[in-house]
Design a protein around this motif. Structure first.
Motif, PDB file in Angstrom:
ATOM      1  N   ASP A   8       0.963  -1.004   0.017  1.00  0.00           N
ATOM      2  CA  ASP A   8       0.194   0.106  -0.010  1.00  0.00           C
ATOM      3  C   ASP A   8       1.094   1.199   0.152  1.00  0.00           C
ATOM      4  O   ASP A   8       1.852   1.208   0.515  1.00  0.00           O
ATOM      5  CB  ASP A   8      -0.826  -0.005   1.331  1.00  0.00           C
ATOM      6  N   LYS A  40      -3.588   0.299  -3.054  1.00  0.00           N
ATOM      7  CA  LYS A  40      -2.667  -0.713  -3.252  1.00  0.00           C
ATOM      8  C   LYS A  40      -1.673  -0.228  -4.578  1.00  0.00           C
ATOM      9  O   LYS A  40      -2.244   0.515  -5.394  1.00  0.00           O
ATOM     10  CB  LYS A  40      -3.445  -1.749  -3.623  1.00  0.00           C
ATOM     11  N   VAL A  41      -0.616  -0.833  -4.483  1.00  0.00           N
ATOM     12  CA  VAL A  41       0.348  -0.647  -5.556  1.00  0.00           C
ATOM     13  C   VAL A  41      -0.221  -1.487  -6.850  1.00  0.00           C
ATOM     14  O   VAL A  41      -0.421  -2.591  -6.643  1.00  0.00           O
ATOM     15  CB  VAL A  41       1.923  -0.831  -5.342  1.00  0.00           C
ATOM     16  N   ASP A  42      -0.140  -1.070  -8.020  1.00  0.00           N
ATOM     17  CA  ASP A  42      -0.726  -1.650  -8.979  1.00  0.00           C
ATOM     18  C   ASP A  42       0.344  -2.884  -9.798  1.00  0.00           C
ATOM     19  O   ASP A  42       1.562  -2.161  -9.418  1.00  0.00           O
ATOM     20  CB  ASP A  42      -1.392  -0.919 -10.172  1.00  0.00           C
ATOM     21  N   GLU A  45       3.970  -1.194 -11.152  1.00  0.00           N
ATOM     22  CA  GLU A  45       3.742   0.023 -10.790  1.00  0.00           C
ATOM     23  C   GLU A  45       4.651   0.232  -9.725  1.00  0.00           C
ATOM     24  O   GLU A  45       4.824  -0.633  -8.690  1.00  0.00           O
ATOM     25  CB  GLU A  45       2.471   0.551 -10.235  1.00  0.00           C
ATOM     26  N   VAL A  47       6.157   2.095  -5.765  1.00  0.00           N
ATOM     27  CA  VAL A  47       5.528   2.725  -4.658  1.00  0.00           C
ATOM     28  C   VAL A  47       5.237   4.116  -4.927  1.00  0.00           C
ATOM     29  O   VAL A  47       4.265   4.744  -4.458  1.00  0.00           O
ATOM     30  CB  VAL A  47       5.955   2.141  -3.614  1.00  0.00           C
ATOM     31  N   ASP A  49       5.008   6.130  -7.633  1.00  0.00           N
ATOM     32  CA  ASP A  49       3.976   6.192  -8.746  1.00  0.00           C
ATOM     33  C   ASP A  49       2.750   6.083  -8.287  1.00  0.00           C
ATOM     34  O   ASP A  49       1.692   6.540  -8.463  1.00  0.00           O
ATOM     35  CB  ASP A  49       4.196   5.516 -10.089  1.00  0.00           C
ATOM     36  N   ALA A  50       2.439   4.912  -7.159  1.00  0.00           N
ATOM     37  CA  ALA A  50       1.169   4.415  -6.876  1.00  0.00           C
ATOM     38  C   ALA A  50       0.694   5.583  -5.955  1.00  0.00           C
ATOM     39  O   ALA A  50      -0.387   6.132  -5.813  1.00  0.00           O
ATOM     40  CB  ALA A  50       1.280   3.334  -5.990  1.00  0.00           C
ATOM     41  N   ARG A  53      -0.423   8.439  -8.047  1.00  0.00           N
ATOM     42  CA  ARG A  53      -1.651   8.216  -8.561  1.00  0.00           C
ATOM     43  C   ARG A  53      -2.790   8.341  -7.515  1.00  0.00           C
ATOM     44  O   ARG A  53      -3.873   9.005  -8.149  1.00  0.00           O
ATOM     45  CB  ARG A  53      -1.591   6.649  -9.182  1.00  0.00           C
ATOM     46  N   GLU A  54      -2.673   7.634  -6.522  1.00  0.00           N
ATOM     47  CA  GLU A  54      -3.711   7.645  -5.556  1.00  0.00           C
ATOM     48  C   GLU A  54      -4.315   9.179  -5.032  1.00  0.00           C
ATOM     49  O   GLU A  54      -5.455   9.407  -5.144  1.00  0.00           O
ATOM     50  CB  GLU A  54      -3.446   6.968  -4.212  1.00  0.00           C
TER      51      GLU A  54
END
Length: 143
Positions: A8, A40-42, A45, A47, A49-50, A53-54
């Motif tokens: 996460d 969650k990290v896709d 991807e 961490v 960038d996640a 994005r989130e």
């Protein structure tokens, strides 16, 4: 058999001594509780960038990854016994005004003092924020 661990990314947006929390709604998980912009990290991807994005998806702000400072990492096992690794990033730099960018998943956003979190804060997030405030870079919970 190896286990799968969810990774996460949580973003602590700081402004004037307060942090931004969002109230979960209509998701079927932790509805009515407050949490950090997170997810969650896709697959494929990283961490950072996640986290970027989130923050954009959930509260409509644009963050440059270089503005994110890792402040805590938690190895967490939730009450259902599922392992997670939570990366908590803090920043005071973003573009845009935070808004509820996902009204179908969020009842609203609000600013709170990190040392006086509401009782309805998601425990996973509250633990990470508490460790961040103490300057503790790593913790293990639920094992």
């Amino acid at each position: 058999m190896p286990h799968t661990t969810v990774i996460d990314a949580m973003v602590i947006l700081k402004r004037d001594g307060h942090i931004l929390l969002a109230e979960r709604a209509g998701t079927g998980y932790a509805d009515g509780l407050l949490n950090l912009p997170s997810g969650k990290v896709d697959p494929g991807e990283n961490v950072l960038d996640a986290a970027v994005r989130e923050a954009r998806e959930e509260v409509g702000v644009r963050i440059v990854a270089a503005a994110l400072r890792p402040v805590h990492v938690m190895h967490y096992r939730n009450p259902q016994g599922h392992p997670r690794i939570g990366w908590f990033f803090a920043t005071t730099q973003w573009d845009g005004q935070p808004t509820n960018a996902e009204p179908h998943k969020c009842a609203g956003i609000s600013w709170h003092r990190p040392d006086q979190l509401p009782g309805n804060t998601v425990p996973y997030n509250a633990l990470g924020i508490a460790h961040y405030l103490k300057g503790e870079p790593f913790s293990v919970h639920g094992w």
